[in-house]
Write an enzyme that holds these catalytic residues in place. Structure first.
Site, PDB file in Angstrom:
ATOM      1  N   ALA A  62      37.043  36.121  27.695  1.00 38.41           N
ATOM      2  CA  ALA A  62      36.927  35.115  28.628  1.00 38.41           C
ATOM      3  C   ALA A  62      37.679  34.003  28.696  1.00 38.41           C
ATOM      4  O   ALA A  62      38.697  33.858  27.365  1.00 38.41           O
ATOM      5  CB  ALA A  62      35.490  34.600  28.086  1.00 38.41           C
ATOM      6  N   GLY A 105      34.820  39.247  26.110  1.00 40.19           N
ATOM      7  CA  GLY A 105      34.073  39.300  27.476  1.00 40.19           C
ATOM      8  C   GLY A 105      34.802  40.313  28.129  1.00 40.19           C
ATOM      9  O   GLY A 105      34.105  41.172  29.047  1.00 40.19           O
ATOM     10  N   GLU A 108      32.871  43.382  26.657  1.00 34.53           N
ATOM     11  CA  GLU A 108      31.574  43.375  27.209  1.00 34.53           C
ATOM     12  C   GLU A 108      31.354  43.844  28.822  1.00 34.53           C
ATOM     13  O   GLU A 108      30.551  44.547  29.195  1.00 34.53           O
ATOM     14  CB  GLU A 108      30.750  41.983  27.082  1.00 34.53           C
ATOM     15  CG  GLU A 108      30.502  41.680  25.647  1.00 34.53           C
ATOM     16  CD  GLU A 108      30.222  40.318  25.318  1.00 34.53           C
ATOM     17  OE1 GLU A 108      28.835  40.484  24.816  1.00 34.53           O
ATOM     18  OE2 GLU A 108      30.637  39.242  25.604  1.00 34.53           O
ATOM     19  N   GLU A 128      34.294  37.235  18.565  1.00 35.07           N
ATOM     20  CA  GLU A 128      33.757  36.002  19.207  1.00 35.07           C
ATOM     21  C   GLU A 128      33.285  35.016  17.809  1.00 35.07           C
ATOM     22  O   GLU A 128      33.582  33.957  17.882  1.00 35.07           O
ATOM     23  CB  GLU A 128      32.620  36.035  19.975  1.00 35.07           C
ATOM     24  CG  GLU A 128      32.702  36.358  21.334  1.00 35.07           C
ATOM     25  CD  GLU A 128      32.966  37.867  21.739  1.00 35.07           C
ATOM     26  OE1 GLU A 128      33.067  38.193  22.888  1.00 35.07           O
ATOM     27  OE2 GLU A 128      33.245  38.668  20.958  1.00 35.07           O
TER      28      GLU A 128
END
Length: 246
Positions: A62, A105, A108, A128
């Site tokens: 992200a 992210g 994911e 993370e």
């Protein structure tokens, strides 16, 4: 046109390229908005989706600058998770073609795909916790389904990054291809899917994604519909005629 997501459309498939190479395709709010727009299109007109990244990476996570500014209300909005759930629930298969970094992210998003293939340069994982947060866009429940509870716990709790060969050995990706052939391999998978009955493909994906508690009832319901579909009669008749002609 949203420049963070470059889209190529064909009759039976859509290829979406995460296109922020200067940021290693880090997933920002514009990318999430573009993914929601793409999902709306594919929910209305189901086609196979190929997801990949520009510049030698899938997505390095992200966007940290945006993530740092988020607070509790943002967590409750499940900004990334809601888009990735929508990707996973698309009617037709989703193929993730992974190169370089697929982290946080980005990993994911890859976990939300039905099929994942990669290049030998793949580096995939969820670091993370090293940044003071957790993987909260699907990794804690999708990753155990893909690689098993023990391996998922190791990856998520240590933040270890897998190399391509280990990701393949663990079943996180199904095959490795040279970078110059990665998209060709993804399209070859899409070609095979396109040769099958679309309704049978959609029903198979529904059954694959259903919780264990819904089996075997969901298969009975979906198969009953397929047994009444004229396409089943046509395809089976053609198969028998080809067999008799040999």
């Amino acid at each position: 046109m949203n420049e963070t997501l470059r889209i190529e459309r064909r009759t039976d498939r859509v290829t979406a390229v995460l296109d922020r190479p200067e940021k290693r395709n880090a997933i920002d709010q514009r990318t999430i908005d573009a993914l929601h727009g793409l999902c709306a299109e594919l929910e209305a007109e189901p086609r196979t989706l190929i997801l990949t990244g520009a510049g030698g990476d899938f997505a390095a996570g992200a966007d940290i600058a945006q993530l740092r500014a988020r607070r509790a209300d943002d967590a409750h909005r499940a900004i990334n998770a809601s888009a990735f759930i929508r990707i996973a629930e698309l009617p037709m298969p989703v193929i993730a073609a992974l190169d370089g970094y697929a982290l946080g992210g980005g990993a994911e998003l890859a976990y939300a795909a039905d099929i994942r293939i990669a290049t030998p340069a793949l580096r995939i994982g969820n670091p993370e916790t090293s940044l003071g947060i957790m993987a909260a866009a699907g990794a804690t429940w999708r990753l155990p389904e893909i690689v098993g509870a023990g391996r998922a716990a190791e990856l998520l709790l240590t933040g270890r990054i897998l190399r391509a060969e280990e990701a393949r050995d663990w079943g996180l990706v199904s095959a490795l291809h040279p970078a110059e052939h990665l998209l060709d391999a993804a399209h070859a998978l899409a070609d095979r899917i396109a040769g099958n009955d679309p309704l049978a493909t959609r029903h198979t994906k529904l059954a694959l994604r259903a919780p264990r508690s819904e089996h075997p009832d969901i298969e009975k319901t979906l198969q009953a519909e397929l047994f009444e579909n004229p396409e089943k009669e046509r395809r089976m008749t053609a198969f028998l005629e080809r067999k008799e002609a040999r």
